[in-house]
Design an enzyme around this catalytic site. Structure first.
Site, short mmCIF file in Angstrom:
data_model
loop_
_atom_site.label_atom_id
_atom_site.label_comp_id
_atom_site.label_asym_id
_atom_site.label_seq_id
_atom_site.Cartn_x
_atom_site.Cartn_y
_atom_site.Cartn_z
N THR A 1 -4.39 -23.85 77.82
CA THR A 1 -3.91 -24.30 76.51
C THR A 1 -4.96 -24.04 75.45
O THR A 1 -6.13 -24.36 75.64
CB THR A 1 -3.56 -25.80 76.57
OG1 THR A 1 -2.57 -25.98 77.58
CG2 THR A 1 -3.05 -26.31 75.23
N CYS B 1 -38.96 -22.44 78.75
CA CYS B 1 -39.28 -23.66 79.48
C CYS B 1 -38.28 -23.89 80.59
O CYS B 1 -37.16 -24.34 80.36
CB CYS B 1 -39.30 -24.86 78.53
SG CYS B 1 -40.68 -24.80 77.41
#
Ligand SMILES: *Cc1c(COP(=O)(O)O)cnc(C)c1O
Length: 385
Positions: free
Chosen positions: A240, A326
Site C-alpha cells: 500500500t 564509527c
C-alpha cells in the site's frame, strides 16, 4: 542563534514546513487507499499520488510514468541493481562500480558477487572523480551494468554523468546512478544525464523520511520486483502506498524545482565564505575532494596536528559528521577519504560540513570562529605534552 548549529544536511534534512502542511490532510481527512477503485476515498488518494508523481518527475525532467515510488534510496538501489543484474544476466554477468559509492550500492554489489556476478570496483583519483579512461578500459563485452553516483555524500564531488552516459550508451550498458545527494540541489535532467536508472530520496531534499523513487528509462530494462503482492507501482513494488509521504515528496520536489538555482547560489556563497574563513584562521588545513566539480553546499576538510576524537568532542555545539566511520569501539578512517589517498590520521581529523535551507550567514561566522579556537587549543595541548 540556536545551538547546536545543524551542518549535517548530507545525513538528513528537516522536512520543510510547507511539506508537512501538504501532508497533514492525507493522514486524516484523505486517508483512502489509492488502490480502492470503488469510492471517492480511493480516488482522492490516487489523484494525490499521481500529482506528486508528476511533481517528482518534473524535478528531473522525466515522464511521470517512469517514476516509481519506493521507501528510499537504499531500496531504489536494491531494486535497480539486483533487478538489472537479473534481467540482463543472459547477456553477461560483469558489473562495474566505484569504491566511493554508498553502502547501499557497494553491499548490493557484494551480494550480487556472491550470487555469481563479477564485480569490478574502480578506484577514484585524488580529486574524488572516476578516471573515465580507466573506466572504459574496465568494460568488457559481457559488462551489463555500471553504477556511479551523481554526487558523493561525504565530499560532494560530482561525477561526469553525461560522459559516463555516452560511454554506457555506446556499448548498450545500463547506467545506474545514485543521485540521492544531487537531486533537488543541483540541476539534474534525465534527458541529459544518459542514465538508465536513477535512485533518490525525499529526506535529503527537505521531504519526509521513508519515501524515495526510482526513475526507469522507458524501454530500457524490464526490472523484476523484489517484493511481491498487490501489484502496486505497476508491479515493480507491491505494498500500500504511503500517501502522506508521497504527497510530501511531491511538494518537496516542487519547492526544490522552484528554488534550486537561487538557493544553490546562496549556499555556494556561504560555503565559500566558510572555506575562506577557515583557511585564513587555520594553518595546515586540507580540502578533501576537488572544489571544481562539487555540490554547492558541501565542504570536507582535514586538520593537521589534531586528534580526530578530540576534535569531534570539542565541537560540541556544531552538528557535523567526522571522517571517522564509527563502528564498534575504535574509530576507523572513512573509506571514502582513504580512497582519495588521504593519510589515515588526517582522515580521522576531518569534518564534513553540509549546509542547507536554514543555514544563516551568522552561523557560518560562528563556526569559523569556533573551529579556529578549537583547533588552536587542541594543537596547544598536543604541543605541551
Ligand atoms: C542517504 C543516502 C542513501 C540512502 O537513502 P535512504 O533513503 O536513507 O535509504 C543512499 N545513497 C546516498 C548517496 C545517500 O546519501
Amino acid at each position: 542563534m540556536k545551538r547546536p548549529i545543524y551542518l549535517d544536511y548530507h545525513a538528513t534534512t528537516p522536512a520543510d514546513p510547507r511539506v508537512v502542511e501538504a501532508m497533514l490532510p492525507y493522514f486524516t481527512e484523505h486517508f483512502g487507499n489509492p488502490a480502492s477503485r470503488a469510492h471517492a476515498f480511493g480516488w482522492v488518494a490516487r489523484d494525490a499520488v499521481e500529482a506528486a508523481r508528476a511533481q517528482v518527475a518534473a524535478l528531473i525532467g522525466a515522464a511521470a510514468r517512469d517514476v516509481y515510488f519506493t521507501s528510499g534510496a537504499t531500496e531504489s538501489n536494491n531494486i535497480a541493481l539486483r533487478g538489472a543484474a537479473r534481467a540482463l544476466s543472459a547477456r553477461g554477468r560483469h558489473i562495474v562500480t566505484v569504491v566511493t559509492e554508498h553502502p547501499s550500492v557497494l553491499e548490493t554489489c557484494r551480494h550480487l558477487q556472491d550470487s555469481g556476478f563479477v564485480v569490478d570496483v574502480l578506484p577514484v583519483e585524488r580529486s574524488g572523480l572516476v578516471d573515465l579512461a580507466r573506466l572504459e578500459a574496465t568494460l568488457r563485452p559481457d559488462t551489463i551494468l555500471v553504477s556511479v553516483m551523481a554526487a558523493n555524500n561525504e565530499i560532494g564531488v560530482l561525477q561526469p554523468l553525461d560522459r559516463l552516459g555516452a560511454i554506457a550508451a555506446a556499448r548498450g550498458i545500463v547506467l545506474h546512478t545514485d543521485a540521492s545527494q544531487a537531486i533537488g540541489k543541483v540541476p539534474f535532467d534525465v534527458s541529459r544525464t544518459g542514465t538508465t536508472l536513477v535512485s533518490f530520496t525525499a529526506h535529503k531534499m527537505f521531504g519526509p523520511k521513508g519515501i524515495g523513487a526510482l526513475h526507469v528509462r522507458r524501454r530500457s530494462v524490464e526490472l523484476p520486483p523484489l517484493v511481491f503482492g498487490g501489484g502496486q507501482e505497476r508491479g515493480l513494488r507491491s505494498g500500500t502506498l504511503n500517501v502522506p509521504a508521497i504527497v510530501g515528496f511531491g511538494r518537496a520536489a516542487e519547492i526544490a524545482h522552484q528554488e534550486l538555482v537561487q538557493e544553490g547560489a546562496r549556499l555556494a556563497r556561504l560555503r565559500d565564505r566558510l572555506l575562506e574563513g577557515l583557511l585564513a584562521a587555520i594553518p595546515g588545513l586540507h580540502v578533501n575532494g576537488t572544489m571544481a566539480e562539487r555540490l554547492p553546499h558541501n565542504l570536507n576538510v582535514s586538520f593537521e596536528g589534531v586528534e580526530g576524537e578530540a576534535l569531534t568532542t570539542a565541537i560540541d555545539d556544531i552538528a557535523v559528521s567526522s571522517g571517522a566511520a564509527c563502528g564498534t569501539g575504535t574509530a576507523t578512517p572513512s573509506p571514502i577519504l582513504r580512497a582519495l589517498g588521504v593519510d589515515p590520521e588526517l582522515a580521522l581529523a576531518s569534518v564534513r560540513f553540509g549546509l542547507g535551507r536554514w543555514t544563516a550567514a551568522e552561523e557560518i561566522e560562528y563556526v569559523i570562529e569556533k573551529m579556529s579556537r578549537v583547533v588552536a587549543g587542541l594543537r596547544r595541548v598536543r604541543a605541551a605534552v
